[in-house]
Scaffold this active site. Structure first.
Site, PDB file in Angstrom:
ATOM      1  N   GLN A  54       0.830  -1.204   0.000  1.00 31.05           N
ATOM      2  CA  GLN A  54       0.000   0.000   0.000  1.00 31.05           C
ATOM      3  C   GLN A  54       0.863   1.252   0.000  1.00 31.05           C
ATOM      4  O   GLN A  54       2.090   1.194   0.116  1.00 31.05           O
ATOM      5  CB  GLN A  54      -0.914  -0.015   1.231  1.00 31.05           C
ATOM      6  CG  GLN A  54      -0.153  -0.127   2.544  1.00 31.05           C
ATOM      7  CD  GLN A  54      -1.080  -0.339   3.734  1.00 31.05           C
ATOM      8  OE1 GLN A  54      -1.141   0.522   4.621  1.00 31.05           O
ATOM      9  NE2 GLN A  54      -1.777  -1.460   3.762  1.00 31.05           N
ATOM     10  N   ARG A  82      -4.480   0.653  -1.583  1.00 31.28           N
ATOM     11  CA  ARG A  82      -3.930  -0.690  -1.755  1.00 31.28           C
ATOM     12  C   ARG A  82      -3.516  -0.895  -3.210  1.00 31.28           C
ATOM     13  O   ARG A  82      -4.305  -0.672  -4.128  1.00 31.28           O
ATOM     14  CB  ARG A  82      -4.949  -1.760  -1.380  1.00 31.28           C
ATOM     15  CG  ARG A  82      -5.343  -1.797   0.077  1.00 31.28           C
ATOM     16  CD  ARG A  82      -6.177  -3.045   0.385  1.00 31.28           C
ATOM     17  NE  ARG A  82      -6.909  -2.858   1.630  1.00 31.28           N
ATOM     18  CZ  ARG A  82      -8.177  -2.480   1.711  1.00 31.28           C
ATOM     19  NH1 ARG A  82      -8.873  -2.256   0.599  1.00 31.28           N
ATOM     20  NH2 ARG A  82      -8.758  -2.335   2.875  1.00 31.28           N
ATOM     21  N   GLU A  98       4.071   8.158   8.561  1.00 36.47           N
ATOM     22  CA  GLU A  98       4.020   7.266   9.709  1.00 36.47           C
ATOM     23  C   GLU A  98       5.409   6.736  10.023  1.00 36.47           C
ATOM     24  O   GLU A  98       6.364   6.918   9.248  1.00 36.47           O
ATOM     25  CB  GLU A  98       3.062   6.095   9.433  1.00 36.47           C
ATOM     26  CG  GLU A  98       3.438   5.254   8.231  1.00 36.47           C
ATOM     27  CD  GLU A  98       2.351   4.267   7.843  1.00 36.47           C
ATOM     28  OE1 GLU A  98       1.361   4.119   8.579  1.00 36.47           O
ATOM     29  OE2 GLU A  98       2.492   3.636   6.783  1.00 36.47           O
TER      30      GLU A  98
END
Length: 264
Positions: free
Chosen positions: A57, A152, A74
């Site tokens: 992803q 995705r 992240e």
């Protein structure tokens, strides 16, 4: 203040969660979230537990996200890894959009990526646009922008929606920068992220002055070993606490704590 938690069942999750967690009934728990407080709405902390590969992803930047949405940068700190556990991040060689689309369609994208064998203490920062996947046998802490936008590219034949056009439009078809990866010992204090969206540190015991100065405002404290106390409330492993200022957190009984705050 102790943050509320959300337990999320996932097909790739686990029934045998590590202490202090427990999966209710016969469920497979993949994520445990901590609800962001009003003072830090843009940051989300999760535990992840994997028994299967997650999809390949990618996430957009703020500028690439749909109107009114955040992008998603992240980072991952590996807490436990079974022998041979891996994270897939970036590509072996530069790849253009057309080739990436073809590889996603025929599944060869998995072989074009770099798979990093990991151990406890390995740390990875993932800029938005980094193509990635998490393998089985891992327990991670993930700190991210509070966004659920995931595109995705490949899902190993699972019957879930893919987002090839959106994903390829934002994906970086390039190797993952070595500077975004490091290892941190359990007894080490270090500022791991000083990025544009959040700050993230590991503290052994109590934070020293330089590390405390990196978190001048509201802060989240996630004890991994030992506990912290905030306004008389004990925050134990498996929990996350919020304080308006770092000096409101008592680290007297802490041995290893993760700190998250706004970017400065």
């Amino acid at each position: 203040m102790k943050l509320a938690t959300k337990t999320v069942e996932k097909p790739w999750g686990r029934r045998d969660l590590p202490a202090p967690f427990a999966a209710p009934g016969d469920t497979t728990i993949g994520e445990i979230w901590f609800d962001p407080p009003p003072a830090l709405p843009q940051v989300l902390i999760k535990y992840l537990f994997t028994s299967e590969k997650l999809s390949i992803q990618v996430h957009p930047t703020d500028a690439q996200a749909p109107p009114g949405s955040r992008g998603k940068e992240e980072c991952w700190l590996v807490l436990a890894a079974e022998p041979g556990a891996m994270l897939g991040i970036g590509f072996r060689e530069a790849i253009d959009a057309q080739a990436m689309r073809a590889a996603a369609l025929d599944g060869s994208i998995e072989q074009l990526m770099v798979w990093h064998e990991v151990a406890a203490g390995d740390f990875f920062y993932l800029p938005a646009g980094t193509v990635h996947a998490i393998g089985p046998g891992l327990t991670l802490v993930e700190v991210q922008q509070n966004s659920d936008i995931t595109y995705r590219l490949y899902d190993y034949g699972r019957p879930r929606e893919l987002h090839l056009e959106e994903g390829i439009a934002v994906a970086r078809g390039e190797p993952y920068p070595a500077a975004c990866r490091s290892a941190v010992a359990a007894e080490e204090s270090r500022l791991l992220v000083a990025g544009p969206h959040f700050r993230f540190a590991q503290v052994a015991g109590a934070p020293e002055a330089e590390l405390a100065a990196a978190h001048p405002g509201a802060v989240l404290a996630l004890p991994l070993d030992g506990r912290v106390t905030i306004a008389g409330e004990i925050i134990a492993p498996g929990e996350c606490g919020y304080a308006d200022r770092l000096d409101m957190v008592d680290f007297a009984a802490a041995r290893r704590t993760l700190l998250v705050s706004n970017a400065v």
